[in-house]
Design an enzyme around this catalytic site. Structure first.
Site, mmCIF file in Angstrom:
data_model
loop_
_atom_site.group_PDB
_atom_site.id
_atom_site.type_symbol
_atom_site.label_atom_id
_atom_site.label_comp_id
_atom_site.label_asym_id
_atom_site.label_seq_id
_atom_site.Cartn_x
_atom_site.Cartn_y
_atom_site.Cartn_z
ATOM 1 N N LYS A 1 -4.522 4.258 -11.982
ATOM 2 C CA LYS A 1 -2.808 3.940 -12.307
ATOM 3 C C LYS A 1 -3.664 4.441 -14.178
ATOM 4 C CE LYS A 1 -1.705 0.905 -10.345
ATOM 5 N NZ LYS A 1 -1.706 1.288 -9.087
ATOM 6 N N GLU B 1 -7.210 18.586 -35.105
ATOM 7 C CA GLU B 1 -8.288 17.785 -35.009
ATOM 8 C C GLU B 1 -8.128 16.924 -33.890
ATOM 9 O OE1 GLU B 1 -11.323 17.392 -38.939
ATOM 10 O OE2 GLU B 1 -9.130 17.651 -39.679
ATOM 11 N N HIS C 1 -17.477 36.959 -30.265
ATOM 12 C CA HIS C 1 -18.749 36.552 -30.872
ATOM 13 C C HIS C 1 -18.367 35.635 -32.625
ATOM 14 C CE1 HIS C 1 -20.859 38.248 -27.601
ATOM 15 N NE2 HIS C 1 -20.220 39.082 -27.996
ATOM 16 N N TYR D 1 -6.687 1.644 2.239
ATOM 17 C CA TYR D 1 -6.614 1.394 0.821
ATOM 18 C C TYR D 1 -7.602 0.574 1.196
ATOM 19 C CZ TYR D 1 -4.447 -0.913 -3.028
ATOM 20 O OH TYR D 1 -4.765 -1.512 -4.054
ATOM 21 N N ASN E 1 0.677 -1.560 0.307
ATOM 22 C CA ASN E 1 0.161 0.018 -0.200
ATOM 23 C C ASN E 1 1.035 0.970 0.069
ATOM 24 O OD1 ASN E 1 -1.873 -1.893 -0.248
ATOM 25 N ND2 ASN E 1 -2.701 -1.494 2.189
ATOM 26 N N GLN F 1 -6.335 0.638 -7.116
ATOM 27 C CA GLN F 1 -5.705 0.236 -8.010
ATOM 28 C C GLN F 1 -6.212 0.902 -10.010
ATOM 29 O OE1 GLN F 1 -4.284 -4.082 -8.530
ATOM 30 N NE2 GLN F 1 -5.368 -4.513 -10.293
HETATM 31 N N1 ARG Z 1 -1.542 -3.358 -7.211
HETATM 32 C C1 ARG Z 1 -1.402 -2.745 -6.039
HETATM 33 C C2 ARG Z 1 -2.605 -1.088 -6.969
HETATM 34 O O1 ARG Z 1 -1.965 -1.075 -7.760
HETATM 35 C C3 ARG Z 1 -1.282 -1.952 -5.208
HETATM 36 C C4 ARG Z 1 -1.598 -2.355 -4.019
HETATM 37 C C5 ARG Z 1 -1.817 -3.430 -3.104
HETATM 38 N N2 ARG Z 1 -2.247 -4.060 -1.846
HETATM 39 C C6 ARG Z 1 -3.161 -4.875 -1.512
HETATM 40 N N3 ARG Z 1 -2.780 -4.761 -0.665
HETATM 41 N N4 ARG Z 1 -3.360 -5.729 -2.550
HETATM 42 O O2 ARG Z 1 -3.121 -0.437 -6.242
#
Ligand code: ARG
Length: 459
Positions: free
Chosen positions: A325, A290, A156, A317, A110, A322
């Site tokens: 990203k 474009e 305008h 967490y 985490n 996840q």
């Molecule tokens: N792959 C997980 C993420 O991107 C990493 C952290 C996972 N932690 C857990 N306790 N499962 O968030």
């Protein structure tokens, strides 16, 4: 294969569930940050006597090997591994045996993932700011060359008052500088280390979070462990800044698209940054502009996606996180690509000053200056405004422009008109007299250029 986290369960997960759970296909791009973070972690553990110095050396050498092998291509990411953190640890343990298993002392995935993302994104910010700088430099060059190029300014999307093309471009340079500034602020808030927050509550080991933070180039640490592992506001902030940047690029794109149309012909895009049509032989399309306009929606979507993912999450967490990203990576990738292409497109386009001037000559964009002429001779502005409007109507009827109307026609409206009015309403005068700070005169634009260049130098 049983998972590294097998223990309570036997670690055998349904194939579908395993694929669903896995993030290595997209978090593998953080391998360098993950490994560098682990090196600092091993060093800290040894510095605090939690593991032996020799063990830390072995771990660090092992990690260096993993990094080198990933970079040379000798080691490829194992899709069976849940994420990049598990992958690196697994390879390390395969290579080092039991010592490898010590690395994860006093940390959790985490805080590890929170660390990796911050490290990854701060580098991305540096790259993006560099690209903004490049684009701003190109704008300065074209603005410099066109500081006296007269074009119609619009409100305008109707011709309003004459401006110079250089002045118009400097408006975008100002926006870009603010974008770079926002990213700088975002990086400052992002650059605090979460490592050592562990799973959520901190740790009973005698760790030194500031040692790790300093080694990894952070300005400080996240001061609350729950916050450190569970907030992603820095990703949201970055995507907000990127959305604003894209909004600017999108407006600019819209203008480039208009300017390159047959209706405007203010610019001609280079063949290398435009495309043809598969059916219409005469076409030259502004596809790059474009696409930048189109991709703006995508970056907004990335932002909205994460805001929505986070809005109902209890501390600390949650696996939902996840999902942070892909969106933020996509936003960075998209912005980098757009900035680079945009830069090339502007750098190579041909400015059609002749057509800009032609457009500026019609549309009565000197009508304000005509009214101001009377005001300067003592008439109240509203009265002057009315007369100027009537003269425009007269021109429309006679199919001529204000410059062509004879003096008698003017004097029929007011005795204040004299021969000198023609000089006062020439486009060149309209522009050169707008010397107010930030205005369109050559000297004002030069002052803007000087200011922007100074700011660019500090990016
Ligand atoms: N792959 C997980 C993420 O991107 C990493 C952290 C996972 N932690 C857990 N306790 N499962 O968030």
């Amino acid at each position: 294969m049983a998972k590294m986290w097998s223990g309570r369960t036997d670690g055998v997960v349904d194939k579908l569930a395993d694929d669903f759970n896995s993030s290595i296909s997209f978090d593998c791009r953080m391998y360098k940050q993950d490994i560098t973070g682990s090196m600092a972690h091993a060093a800290m553990l040894a510095a605090r006597g939690i593991i032996a110095e020799e063990e830390a050396d072995t771990l660090i050498r092992g990690l260096e090997g993993v990094l080198a092998d990933i970079e040379s291509g000798a080691l490829t990411f194992d899709p069976e591994c849940e994420d990049i953190h598990m992958f690196v640890e697994q390879v390390l343990t395969e290579r080092l045996g039991d010592v490898g298993k010590k690395l994860h002392t006093a940390r959790s995935r985490n805080d590890q993932v929170a660390l990796d993302i911050r490290m990854y994104l701060r580098d991305e910010i540096d790259v993006i700011r560099g690209l903004i700088k490049r684009l701003a430099e190109v704008l300065c060059r074209v603005a410099e060359e066109n500081k006296a190029t007269i074009m119609p300014g619009y409100t305008h999307l109707q011709r309003a008052q004459p401006v110079t093309f250089g002045h118009h471009l400097m408006a975008y340079a100002m926006m870009l500088l603010r974008d770079a500034d926002r990213l700088f602020d975002c990086r400052r808030r992002m650059n605090l280390s979460p490592i050592g927050c562990c799973a959520l509550a901190g740790t009973t080991y005698d760790t030194d979070r500031r040692f790790e933070a300093a080694r990894l180039g952070f300005d400080g640490i996240c001061l609350n462990s729950l916050d450190g592992v569970s907030d992603r506001d820095f990703c949201v902030e970055l995507m907000s800044d990127l959305s604003i940047l894209m909004m600017h690029l999108s407006r600019f794109s819209e203008e480039v698209i208009l300017w390159s149309s047959w209706e405007f012909k203010f610019v001609e895009l280079s063949d290398t940054f435009s495309t043809g049509s598969s059916i219409m032989p005469q076409k030259k399309n502004p596809d790059m502009a474009e696409l930048v306009r189109g991709k703006t929606g995508r970056v907004y979507g990335d932002l909205m996606g994460l805001l929505t993912t986070l809005k109902g999450l209890p501390l600390a967490y949650n696996k939902d996180m996840q999902e942070d990203k892909e969106g933020v990576f996509d936003a960075c990738d998209t912005v980098k690509m757009c900035l680079e292409v945009f830069c090339g497109m502007i750098d190579t386009m041909r400015v059609r000053a002749d057509n800009m001037k032609k457009a500026a000559q019609t549309g009565f964009i000197n009508a304000t200056d005509l009214a101001d002429y009377l005001v300067k001779k003592g008439m109240p502005f509203r009265t002057a405004y009315k007369i100027s409007g009537k003269l425009v109507a007269e021109c429309i009827e006679k199919k001529c422009v204000l410059e062509e109307l004879p003096l008698e026609a003017y004097r029929a409206h007011s005795e204040l008109f004299d021969e000198d009015l023609y000089g006062e309403i020439s486009l060149e005068t309209c522009v050169s007299k707008r010397i107010s700070e930030g205005g369109t005169s050559v000297q004002s634009v030069e002052a803007q250029l000087a200011w922007v260049k100074e700011r660019i130098a500090s990016i």
